[in-house]
Design a protein around this motif. Structure first.
Motif, PDB file in Angstrom:
ATOM      1  N   ALA A   1      28.134  45.196  38.801  1.00  0.00           N
ATOM      2  CA  ALA A   1      28.347  43.810  39.213  1.00  0.00           C
ATOM      3  C   ALA A   1      27.285  43.467  40.241  1.00  0.00           C
ATOM      4  N   VAL A   2      26.682  42.288  40.089  1.00  0.00           N
ATOM      5  CA  VAL A   2      25.621  41.841  40.990  1.00  0.00           C
ATOM      6  C   VAL A   2      26.046  40.538  41.641  1.00  0.00           C
ATOM      7  N   ALA A   3      25.869  40.463  42.969  1.00  0.00           N
ATOM      8  CA  ALA A   3      26.289  39.285  43.720  1.00  0.00           C
ATOM      9  C   ALA A   3      25.425  39.159  44.977  1.00  0.00           C
ATOM     10  N   PRO A   4      25.558  38.059  45.725  1.00  0.00           N
ATOM     11  CA  PRO A   4      24.735  37.876  46.931  1.00  0.00           C
ATOM     12  C   PRO A   4      25.080  38.808  48.085  1.00  0.00           C
ATOM     13  N   ASN A   5      26.245  39.464  48.071  1.00  0.00           N
ATOM     14  CA  ASN A   5      26.571  40.398  49.142  1.00  0.00           C
ATOM     15  C   ASN A   5      27.475  41.510  48.624  1.00  0.00           C
ATOM     16  N   ARG A   6      27.693  42.494  49.486  1.00  0.00           N
ATOM     17  CA  ARG A   6      28.446  43.681  49.073  1.00  0.00           C
ATOM     18  C   ARG A   6      29.901  43.361  48.730  1.00  0.00           C
TER      19      ARG A   6
ATOM     20  N   ILE B   1      27.062  37.278  39.583  1.00  0.00           N
ATOM     21  CA  ILE B   1      27.511  36.081  40.300  1.00  0.00           C
ATOM     22  C   ILE B   1      26.337  35.536  41.102  1.00  0.00           C
ATOM     23  N   ASP B   2      25.879  34.350  40.767  1.00  0.00           N
ATOM     24  CA  ASP B   2      24.803  33.700  41.507  1.00  0.00           C
ATOM     25  C   ASP B   2      25.380  32.938  42.692  1.00  0.00           C
ATOM     26  N   ALA B   3      24.517  32.611  43.649  1.00  0.00           N
ATOM     27  CA  ALA B   3      24.965  31.964  44.884  1.00  0.00           C
ATOM     28  C   ALA B   3      25.714  30.670  44.605  1.00  0.00           C
ATOM     29  N   GLU B   4      25.255  29.910  43.638  1.00  0.00           N
ATOM     30  CA  GLU B   4      25.897  28.622  43.348  1.00  0.00           C
ATOM     31  C   GLU B   4      27.253  28.788  42.661  1.00  0.00           C
ATOM     32  N   ASP B   5      27.537  30.004  42.173  1.00  0.00           N
ATOM     33  CA  ASP B   5      28.807  30.235  41.477  1.00  0.00           C
ATOM     34  C   ASP B   5      29.866  30.893  42.357  1.00  0.00           C
ATOM     35  N   VAL B   6      29.501  31.253  43.590  1.00  0.00           N
ATOM     36  CA  VAL B   6      30.409  32.029  44.440  1.00  0.00           C
ATOM     37  C   VAL B   6      31.717  31.299  44.679  1.00  0.00           C
ATOM     38  N   GLU B   7      31.646  30.051  45.127  1.00  0.00           N
ATOM     39  CA  GLU B   7      32.865  29.315  45.470  1.00  0.00           C
ATOM     40  C   GLU B   7      33.777  29.165  44.262  1.00  0.00           C
ATOM     41  N   ARG B   8      33.215  28.817  43.120  1.00  0.00           N
ATOM     42  CA  ARG B   8      34.028  28.625  41.916  1.00  0.00           C
ATOM     43  C   ARG B   8      34.673  29.944  41.483  1.00  0.00           C
ATOM     44  N   TRP B   9      33.923  31.042  41.594  1.00  0.00           N
ATOM     45  CA  TRP B   9      34.448  32.335  41.165  1.00  0.00           C
ATOM     46  C   TRP B   9      35.554  32.822  42.109  1.00  0.00           C
ATOM     47  N   LEU B  10      35.392  32.582  43.398  1.00  0.00           N
ATOM     48  CA  LEU B  10      36.356  33.069  44.378  1.00  0.00           C
ATOM     49  C   LEU B  10      37.667  32.286  44.368  1.00  0.00           C
ATOM     50  N   ARG B  11      37.571  30.962  44.309  1.00  0.00           N
ATOM     51  CA  ARG B  11      38.729  30.105  44.573  1.00  0.00           C
ATOM     52  C   ARG B  11      39.943  30.410  43.703  1.00  0.00           C
ATOM     53  N   ARG B  12      39.730  30.760  42.462  1.00  0.00           N
ATOM     54  CA  ARG B  12      40.862  30.935  41.546  1.00  0.00           C
ATOM     55  C   ARG B  12      41.494  32.323  41.627  1.00  0.00           C
ATOM     56  N   ARG B  13      40.909  33.230  42.406  1.00  0.00           N
ATOM     57  CA  ARG B  13      41.417  34.597  42.461  1.00  0.00           C
ATOM     58  C   ARG B  13      42.591  34.698  43.433  1.00  0.00           C
ATOM     59  N   PRO B  14      43.534  35.624  43.190  1.00  0.00           N
ATOM     60  CA  PRO B  14      44.685  35.780  44.097  1.00  0.00           C
ATOM     61  C   PRO B  14      44.256  36.327  45.450  1.00  0.00           C
ATOM     62  N   VAL B  15      45.031  36.049  46.478  1.00  0.00           N
ATOM     63  CA  VAL B  15      44.667  36.483  47.828  1.00  0.00           C
ATOM     64  C   VAL B  15      44.602  38.006  47.924  1.00  0.00           C
ATOM     65  N   ALA B  16      45.397  38.714  47.124  1.00  0.00           N
ATOM     66  CA  ALA B  16      45.395  40.178  47.180  1.00  0.00           C
ATOM     67  C   ALA B  16      44.055  40.766  46.756  1.00  0.00           C
ATOM     68  N   ALA B  17      43.222  39.988  46.043  1.00  0.00           N
ATOM     69  CA  ALA B  17      41.922  40.481  45.590  1.00  0.00           C
ATOM     70  C   ALA B  17      40.853  40.345  46.664  1.00  0.00           C
TER      71      ALA B  17
END
Length: 341
Positions: free
Chosen positions: A81-86, A104-120
């Motif tokens: 998995a490749v992303a802007p940070n660890r 995950i590109d920088a412009e996709d971070v917010e969209r990818w994160l928002r829908r995930r459960p808090v436990a993740a």
């Protein structure tokens, strides 16, 4: 400024304790970029920011190169998995199908994160996730929309700020190239063969305190504990357990040591020596301390901090539990860095 690209590699080893194969896989990763941080026993972070231009590939292409080399040279499947940070790279790898790559590109971070459960979310354990849900915060997007002062009021300054930063995809940690930490072991030999379980438990408490203090001194945390018991006939029993979260604190280390001891089911066994080994070591900055709802835990940590300061100034054993005022095991035996059966 060039966008930072961190690749999290998870190798699917045939045996989790195959240290030699793991070292060979790290060498393969270092052949792609010199900035590799080992995450024993089967993963690593790679900073591929500069390697992209050298290899003239994009992030997905460089991940494919790593997967191809590890499979061709060692027959090991790799999930990337490749992303802007660890933090983001680790989270993405956790939900990537085996042998595949997520980018995950920088412009996709917010969209990818928002829908995930808090436990993740990085640093959120069961206790923290449960408390977040009691306040109606079910997704990472819910946490991101909560004002930082509110999170600080609910969880305290450090945890509140960390939750706010992580929910917005922020992680300032860099890839740290460093050798794999060797297991840290403390041994105790009794002056005579001991049958009393109470004496065994006192030794375990003393060992846990020593191991935890040495971990904190070295700014490390243990992800696994192993317990060895040697008997009068020189036979040895061994048990190990992965910790729920990496730690350097005496209380959870002692509790796990007791649990491992109970697994032996000793009945009037003549015990000659006990060893406690901290394994899967990592920098303390890599260990997330979960939110606790028990004020007793806070008091224990406060006492531990005082003990560390006293030990640094006056030497080991300055402050210790009352139950350890007298010891039935040899005080002259010093801890070792390796296991001595």
């Amino acid at each position: 400024m060039t966008e930072r690209r961190i690749l999290h590699a998870h190798w699917h080893l045939p045996h989790n304790d195959d240290a030699d194969l793991y070292a060979q896989l790290l060498a393969v990763a270092e052949g792609i970029t010199p900035r590799v941080q080992a995450i024993p026993p089967d993963a690593a972070h790679l900073d591929i920011t500069g390697a992209l231009r050298y290899w003239q590939r994009d992030s997905e292409g460089l991940a494919a190169l790593l997967r191809l080399r590890t499979l061709a040279l060692h027959g090991v499947q790799t999930t990337c998995a490749v992303a802007p940070n660890r933090m983001l790279a680790t989270m993405a790898a956790a939900v990537t199908p085996p042998g595949m790559t997520t980018v995950i590109d920088a412009e996709d971070v917010e969209r990818w994160l928002r829908r995930r459960p808090v436990a993740a979310l990085y640093g959120v354990g069961p206790a923290t996730a449960g408390k977040l849900r009691t306040y109606g915060l079910y997704t990472i997007g819910d946490v991101a929309e909560t004002p930082m002062p509110t999170l600080v009021r609910l969880f305290g300054a450090a945890t509140g700020r960390a939750l706010h930063a992580h929910a917005h995809g922020q992680d300032p940690r860099t890839v740290q190239t460093q050798p794999i930490a060797k297991p840290l072991t403390a041994d105790r030999a009794f002056e005579h063969d001991v049958l009393d379980p109470a004496e065994h438990r006192r030794a375990l408490l003393d060992l846990a305190g020593e191991v935890a203090a040495r971990l904190r001194d070295g700014q490390q945390a243990a992800g696994e504990l192993a317990l060895s018991v040697r008997y009068a006939d020189r036979s040895v029993s061994n048990r190990s357990r992965t910790l729920a979260e990496a730690t350097a604190h005496t209380q959870p280390i002692a509790a796990t040591a007791y649990e491992l001891y109970e697994l032996f089911g000793l009945q009037r066994a003549r015990v000659r020596a006990i060893s406690l080994r901290a394994q899967d070591l990592r920098p303390s900055s890599e260990a997330s301390q979960q939110l606790t709802l028990d004020p007793g835990d806070d008091r224990a940590l406060a006492v531990e901090a005082v003990t560390d300061r006293a030990r640094a100034r006056y030497g080991p054993g300055t402050i210790r539990p009352a139950t350890l005022a007298a010891k039935a095991f040899s005080p002259a035996l010093t801890p070792s860095e390796g296991h001595r059966p």
